[in-house]
Design a protein around this motif. Structure first.
Motif, PDB file in Angstrom:
ATOM      1  N   ASN A 107       0.867  -1.174   0.000  1.00 51.39           N
ATOM      2  CA  ASN A 107       0.000   0.000   0.000  1.00 51.39           C
ATOM      3  C   ASN A 107       0.909   1.231   0.000  1.00 51.39           C
ATOM      4  O   ASN A 107       1.793   1.341   0.846  1.00 51.39           O
ATOM      5  CB  ASN A 107      -0.894   0.021   1.240  1.00 51.39           C
ATOM      6  N   HIS A 128      -3.486   0.292  -3.564  1.00 57.75           N
ATOM      7  CA  HIS A 128      -3.276  -1.044  -3.005  1.00 57.75           C
ATOM      8  C   HIS A 128      -2.800  -1.906  -4.166  1.00 57.75           C
ATOM      9  O   HIS A 128      -3.548  -2.124  -5.129  1.00 57.75           O
ATOM     10  CB  HIS A 128      -4.596  -1.567  -2.420  1.00 57.75           C
ATOM     11  N   SER A 138      -6.505  -1.484  -6.208  1.00 54.22           N
ATOM     12  CA  SER A 138      -7.498  -0.445  -5.942  1.00 54.22           C
ATOM     13  C   SER A 138      -6.823   0.853  -5.529  1.00 54.22           C
ATOM     14  O   SER A 138      -5.634   0.883  -5.218  1.00 54.22           O
ATOM     15  CB  SER A 138      -8.478  -0.907  -4.857  1.00 54.22           C
ATOM     16  N   SER A 139      -7.610   1.927  -5.543  1.00 55.51           N
ATOM     17  CA  SER A 139      -7.112   3.239  -5.132  1.00 55.51           C
ATOM     18  C   SER A 139      -8.142   3.894  -4.224  1.00 55.51           C
ATOM     19  O   SER A 139      -9.303   3.473  -4.178  1.00 55.51           O
ATOM     20  CB  SER A 139      -6.853   4.123  -6.351  1.00 55.51           C
ATOM     21  N   PHE A 140      -7.719   4.924  -3.509  1.00 55.26           N
ATOM     22  CA  PHE A 140      -8.651   5.667  -2.658  1.00 55.26           C
ATOM     23  C   PHE A 140      -8.210   7.115  -2.535  1.00 55.26           C
ATOM     24  O   PHE A 140      -7.040   7.445  -2.723  1.00 55.26           O
ATOM     25  CB  PHE A 140      -8.764   5.035  -1.264  1.00 55.26           C
ATOM     26  N   SER A 142      -9.274  10.409   0.281  1.00 59.29           N
ATOM     27  CA  SER A 142     -10.017  10.729   1.491  1.00 59.29           C
ATOM     28  C   SER A 142      -9.760  12.189   1.860  1.00 59.29           C
ATOM     29  O   SER A 142      -8.628  12.660   1.764  1.00 59.29           O
ATOM     30  CB  SER A 142      -9.570   9.812   2.625  1.00 59.29           C
ATOM     31  N   ASN A 160     -14.945  10.080   1.423  1.00 54.36           N
ATOM     32  CA  ASN A 160     -14.031   9.010   1.037  1.00 54.36           C
ATOM     33  C   ASN A 160     -14.474   8.416  -0.292  1.00 54.36           C
ATOM     34  O   ASN A 160     -15.675   8.268  -0.540  1.00 54.36           O
ATOM     35  CB  ASN A 160     -14.020   7.911   2.105  1.00 54.36           C
ATOM     36  N   TRP A 161     -13.524   8.080  -1.109  1.00 53.39           N
ATOM     37  CA  TRP A 161     -13.802   7.453  -2.406  1.00 53.39           C
ATOM     38  C   TRP A 161     -12.864   6.278  -2.571  1.00 53.39           C
ATOM     39  O   TRP A 161     -11.665   6.386  -2.305  1.00 53.39           O
ATOM     40  CB  TRP A 161     -13.609   8.466  -3.521  1.00 53.39           C
ATOM     41  N   HIS A 162     -13.394   5.151  -2.987  1.00 50.55           N
ATOM     42  CA  HIS A 162     -12.620   3.921  -3.198  1.00 50.55           C
ATOM     43  C   HIS A 162     -12.952   3.414  -4.599  1.00 50.55           C
ATOM     44  O   HIS A 162     -14.121   3.394  -4.993  1.00 50.55           O
ATOM     45  CB  HIS A 162     -13.025   2.880  -2.140  1.00 50.55           C
ATOM     46  N   HIS A 163     -11.916   3.014  -5.347  1.00 51.88           N
ATOM     47  CA  HIS A 163     -12.137   2.571  -6.735  1.00 51.88           C
ATOM     48  C   HIS A 163     -11.300   1.336  -7.021  1.00 51.88           C
ATOM     49  O   HIS A 163     -10.098   1.314  -6.739  1.00 51.88           O
ATOM     50  CB  HIS A 163     -11.771   3.696  -7.697  1.00 51.88           C
ATOM     51  N   VAL A 164     -11.915   0.320  -7.588  1.00 53.85           N
ATOM     52  CA  VAL A 164     -11.196  -0.881  -8.012  1.00 53.85           C
ATOM     53  C   VAL A 164     -10.629  -0.622  -9.402  1.00 53.85           C
ATOM     54  O   VAL A 164     -11.366  -0.356 -10.348  1.00 53.85           O
ATOM     55  CB  VAL A 164     -12.118  -2.117  -8.021  1.00 53.85           C
TER      56      VAL A 164
END
Length: 169
Positions: A107, A128, A138-140, A142, A160-164
């Motif tokens: 990470n 990640h 994945s990415s994020f 915040s 917060n935003w999380h994206h594969v």
């Protein structure tokens, strides 16, 4: 505590799920000096309690994750800090709780903090990166804003935003 969605989409259509996931964990940071520290970011015990028929109640240990954090910018006089963190996640957890898969991951995270008296802005972004195709890449991003009204009352807003980026196996 995380509430699971009532339904998940699959190639067969929507499947009932519901329920919750509870994680009991400890995170810590040990400073070697003002700029460099050891961080433990992932560990603990996971308890999954779904309502749907996809699987039954499961529990077990999470993977272990740790690494180093370094403050590239550390300016206490202006209440500013920017740091980079690299952690490694080791596949030591139980398969029953979707852990212990693959060869682990790294990470990479960049974080920033700025204070103006009682007002605080903080943000971070990261990726990640699995060492094989088992886990998802994945990415994020915040962002956090808070204001200290009193020592015991600090309202805040977080986004917060999380994206594969690439699904794993």
């Amino acid at each position: 505590y995380q509430r699971l969605p009532d339904h998940v989409n699959s190639t067969l259509g929507p499947l009932a799920m519901g329920g919750d996931v509870q994680v009991y964990a400890l995170q810590f940071e040990i400073a070697f000096n003002e700029r460099l520290s050891l961080v433990a970011t992932k560990d603990g015990y996971v308890d999954i309690n779904p309502d749907g028929a996809l699987w039954g109640n499961e529990s077990g240990f999470a993977n272990l994750g740790a690494g180093l954090k370094y403050a590239f910018i550390y300016d206490p006089a202006n209440s500013t800090a920017v740091s980079g963190t690299v952690t490694f996640e080791f596949p030591t957890g139980n398969h029953d709780v979707f852990q212990g898969e693959g060869d682990g991951a790294a990470n990479v995270i960049v974080s920033g903090l700025e204070l103006w008296d009682d007002f605080q802005l903080a943000g971070s972004a990261g990726v990640h990166l699995p060492f094989d195709g088992q886990m998802a890449t994945s990415s994020f991003v915040s962002a956090h804003a808070s204001y200290e009204v009193s020592r015991w009352f600090i309202p805040l807003v977080e986004v917060n935003w999380h994206h594969v980026l690439e699904a794993g196996n």
